[in-house]
Design a protein around this motif. Structure first.
Motif: not given
Length: 89
Positions: A40-54
């Motif tokens: 969940g942490l990796v998903r949450q942080l990655g979702s803030a990027l334009p690419l949508g993932r870490a």
């Protein structure tokens, strides 16, 4: 990955950020209290990027290998953003 030049850094321009994009590593996952919440942490942080993932470590390694190889021998004085689009926001 971050590299510094010998010249002093000028103050940041308006809107400029000095941070790394989230890369899905054991170190990042270790910030979560348990393995179940690490995804969940990796998903949450990655979702803030334009690419949508870490990012993945092999994606960063690919950029490093390119610059260190003969294929990158004519690249000078430029910035290569390996950040999932974070630098474009």
């Amino acid at each position: 990955m971050r590299a510094w030049s010998a010249r002093p850094r000028t103050p940041p321009r308006s809107g400029e950020r000095d941070r790394a994009a989230p890369i899905d590593t054991e170190g990042l996952r270790g910030l979560a209290p348990d393995a179940a919440s690490a995804d969940g942490l990796v998903r949450q942080l990655g979702s803030a990027l334009p690419l949508g993932r870490a990012g993945r470590p092999e994606e960063v390694a690919g950029a490093v290998l390119f610059l260190a190889s003969g294929q990158g021998s004519f690249v000078t004085g430029s910035e290569l953003f390996v950040d999932g689009g974070d630098g474009q926001q």
